[in-house]
Enzyme design. Sequence first.
Site, PDB file in Angstrom:
ATOM      1  N   HIS A  18      11.431  -1.835  -6.667  1.00  0.00           N
ATOM      2  CA  HIS A  18      10.318  -0.845  -6.057  1.00  0.00           C
ATOM      3  C   HIS A  18       9.061  -0.874  -6.077  1.00  0.00           C
ATOM      4  CE1 HIS A  18       9.943   3.533  -4.716  1.00  0.00           C
ATOM      5  NE2 HIS A  18       8.803   3.037  -4.640  1.00  0.00           N
ATOM      6  N   ASN A  22       0.651  -3.327  -1.679  1.00  0.00           N
ATOM      7  CA  ASN A  22      -0.864  -3.124  -1.881  1.00  0.00           C
ATOM      8  C   ASN A  22      -1.112  -2.171  -3.200  1.00  0.00           C
ATOM      9  OD1 ASN A  22      -2.663  -4.248   0.172  1.00  0.00           O
ATOM     10  ND2 ASN A  22      -1.130  -3.524   1.462  1.00  0.00           N
ATOM     11  N   HIS A  68      -6.573  -0.658   0.975  1.00  0.00           N
ATOM     12  CA  HIS A  68      -6.344  -1.133   2.383  1.00  0.00           C
ATOM     13  C   HIS A  68      -7.605  -1.592   2.912  1.00  0.00           C
ATOM     14  CE1 HIS A  68      -2.261   1.521   2.880  1.00  0.00           C
ATOM     15  NE2 HIS A  68      -2.322   0.055   2.471  1.00  0.00           N
ATOM     16  N   PRO A 102       3.562  -2.482   7.224  1.00  0.00           N
ATOM     17  CA  PRO A 102       2.598  -3.517   8.460  1.00  0.00           C
ATOM     18  C   PRO A 102       1.509  -2.674   9.151  1.00  0.00           C
ATOM     19  CG  PRO A 102       5.087  -3.478   8.969  1.00  0.00           C
ATOM     20  CD  PRO A 102       5.004  -2.468   8.002  1.00  0.00           C
ATOM     21  N   ASP A 142       5.504   4.580   6.956  1.00  0.00           N
ATOM     22  CA  ASP A 142       4.552   5.503   6.334  1.00  0.00           C
ATOM     23  C   ASP A 142       4.825   6.758   7.031  1.00  0.00           C
ATOM     24  OD1 ASP A 142       2.572   7.152   5.446  1.00  0.00           O
ATOM     25  OD2 ASP A 142       1.105   5.537   5.509  1.00  0.00           O
ATOM     26  N   HIS A 202      12.218   6.967  -0.457  1.00  0.00           N
ATOM     27  CA  HIS A 202      11.470   7.863  -1.305  1.00  0.00           C
ATOM     28  C   HIS A 202      11.953   9.394  -0.769  1.00  0.00           C
ATOM     29  CE1 HIS A 202       8.624   4.585  -1.824  1.00  0.00           C
ATOM     30  NE2 HIS A 202       7.941   5.264  -2.668  1.00  0.00           N
ATOM     31  N   GLU A 205      10.326  13.244  -4.136  1.00  0.00           N
ATOM     32  CA  GLU A 205       8.961  12.792  -4.944  1.00  0.00           C
ATOM     33  C   GLU A 205       8.237  14.067  -5.639  1.00  0.00           C
ATOM     34  OE1 GLU A 205       6.577   9.775  -3.433  1.00  0.00           O
ATOM     35  OE2 GLU A 205       5.625   9.427  -5.170  1.00  0.00           O
ATOM     36  N   ASP A 288       3.765   0.680  -8.175  1.00  0.00           N
ATOM     37  CA  ASP A 288       2.325  -0.009  -8.020  1.00  0.00           C
ATOM     38  C   ASP A 288       1.614  -0.086  -9.061  1.00  0.00           C
ATOM     39  OD1 ASP A 288       2.140   1.148  -5.059  1.00  0.00           O
ATOM     40  OD2 ASP A 288       2.652   2.793  -6.235  1.00  0.00           O
TER      41      ASP A 288
HETATM   42  C1  6MZ Z   1       5.041   7.259  -1.675  1.00  0.00           C
HETATM   43  C2  6MZ Z   1       3.864   5.306  -2.124  1.00  0.00           C
HETATM   44  C3  6MZ Z   1       3.743   5.399  -3.234  1.00  0.00           C
HETATM   45  O1  6MZ Z   1       2.436  -0.478   2.096  1.00  0.00           O
HETATM   46  O2  6MZ Z   1       0.120  -0.784   2.082  1.00  0.00           O
HETATM   47  N1  6MZ Z   1       3.248   4.133  -1.680  1.00  0.00           N
HETATM   48  N2  6MZ Z   1       4.570   6.061  -1.307  1.00  0.00           N
HETATM   49  N3  6MZ Z   1       4.635   7.559  -3.111  1.00  0.00           N
HETATM   50  C4  6MZ Z   1       4.193   6.659  -3.839  1.00  0.00           C
HETATM   51  N4  6MZ Z   1       4.169   6.930  -5.036  1.00  0.00           N
HETATM   52  C5  6MZ Z   1       2.893   6.819  -6.071  1.00  0.00           C
HETATM   53  N5  6MZ Z   1       3.015   4.387  -3.786  1.00  0.00           N
HETATM   54  C6  6MZ Z   1       2.822   3.627  -2.761  1.00  0.00           C
HETATM   55  O3  6MZ Z   1       1.348  -0.140  -0.014  1.00  0.00           O
HETATM   56  C7  6MZ Z   1       0.602   0.977   0.004  1.00  0.00           C
HETATM   57  C8  6MZ Z   1       1.545   2.036   0.453  1.00  0.00           C
HETATM   58  O4  6MZ Z   1       2.532   2.331  -0.305  1.00  0.00           O
HETATM   59  C9  6MZ Z   1       2.900   3.648  -0.281  1.00  0.00           C
HETATM   60  C10 6MZ Z   1       2.073   4.415   0.765  1.00  0.00           C
HETATM   61  O5  6MZ Z   1       2.326   4.610   1.802  1.00  0.00           O
HETATM   62  C11 6MZ Z   1       0.634   3.504   0.428  1.00  0.00           C
HETATM   63  O6  6MZ Z   1      -0.359   3.577   1.416  1.00  0.00           O
HETATM   64  P1  6MZ Z   1       1.340  -1.112   1.293  1.00  0.00           P
HETATM   65  O7  6MZ Z   1       1.945  -2.322   0.955  1.00  0.00           O
END
Ligand code: 6MZ
Length: 348
Positions: A18, A22, A68, A102, A142, A202, A205, A288
């Site tokens: 997970h 970004n 982003h 994407p 998303d 998800h 959450e 993240d």
């Molecule tokens: C839900 C999350 C997240 O896709 O641009 N993202 N979505 N819950 C979380 N918990 C903290 N953490 C990240 O990576 C960034 C995107 O991942 C999702 C969100 O859509 C965020 O904009 P990418 O690589």
Amino acid sequence: MDSEADAFYRELPKVELHAHLNGSVSVQTIEKLLVRKPHLNVERSMTAIGKGQRRTLDECFQVFKVIHQLVDTEEDILMVATDVIKEFAADGVKYLELRSTPREEKNTGLTKKRYVETVLKAIQQCRNEDVDIDVRFLVAIDRRNGAQVAMETVKLAEEFMLSSDGLVVGIDLSGDPTVGHGKDLLPALQSAKNCGLKLSLHLSEVLSQLEETDLLLDLPPDRIGHGTFLHPEVGGSEDLVQKVLKNNIPLELCLTSNVKGQTVPCYAKHHFNHWYQLGHPCVICTDDKGVFATDLSQEYQLAASTFGLSREAVWKLSHQAIDCTFAPDAVKQQLRNKWAELKPQVFQ
Ligand code: 6MZ
């Protein structure tokens, strides 16, 4: 962290299932992006949540918006993805499922198709350089963008599943959990499942998603991200728990992310313990690693120190994660062999 313990967790071979691309960008890579884009006036403090700091989940989503802005060309994506993969490898991750949404950027001419191709190029380049990590990709939906975009994303993922020689293995459903409703995304998710894409969703959450969770669990998904509010003690329900148990759906659990994002009050109250005690498949993940300033070794160490896990128990946890990957059986077997090879060295 004493250094001997530290070494054990770093040397432990690990599976990361997970990780949002970004959200995983390190301070070092952010520095390089800031040099490329001085006109944006972004400061480092806007892209990560440091030790001891907490934010609301909403504020976390503001951080992604800033990142982003910094990552909006093919060149940026290639650099970010390559750096992230190498950082996971340096942390002892042997198998990684990276996920990303994407994006199309009118200003730079980036298209969603090129976005995915560029991430796959980074994976391929790391392979060619013999970086010691097997990387697969989940195309992310998303939830904020609604049903039509979700369906288009599934089509894109299907195309790449068929043409990427096994690199694209599934779909992730993520994004701000307070926006939109999962029922609108059901047709897209169902069609993903029908064409053989694996589903990591998800779920729960945040509180107040009981109905949505119930609906999405009926798919059923192949893995659950977070699942923070599934069990009755925190406002979920026994029915939801039973559905997860009955289908034996693994949970991807991200301790620091949930504590810093304030959906869990503290490490000791993290729902890892609830599911772990039930013997349910739980996979420790970072979510993240850039934004929450952590890495997978540290997450394993935090789980062990918070819940009193022995080294043997930690080993078992990382070994069981192999079963939860979306990799073909032959790859799972290779990973098990690798774990067996590395064990004496890790425990010496
Ligand atoms: C839900 C999350 C997240 O896709 O641009 N993202 N979505 N819950 C979380 N918990 C903290 N953490 C990240 O990576 C960034 C995107 O991942 C999702 C969100 O859509 C965020 O904009 P990418 O690589």
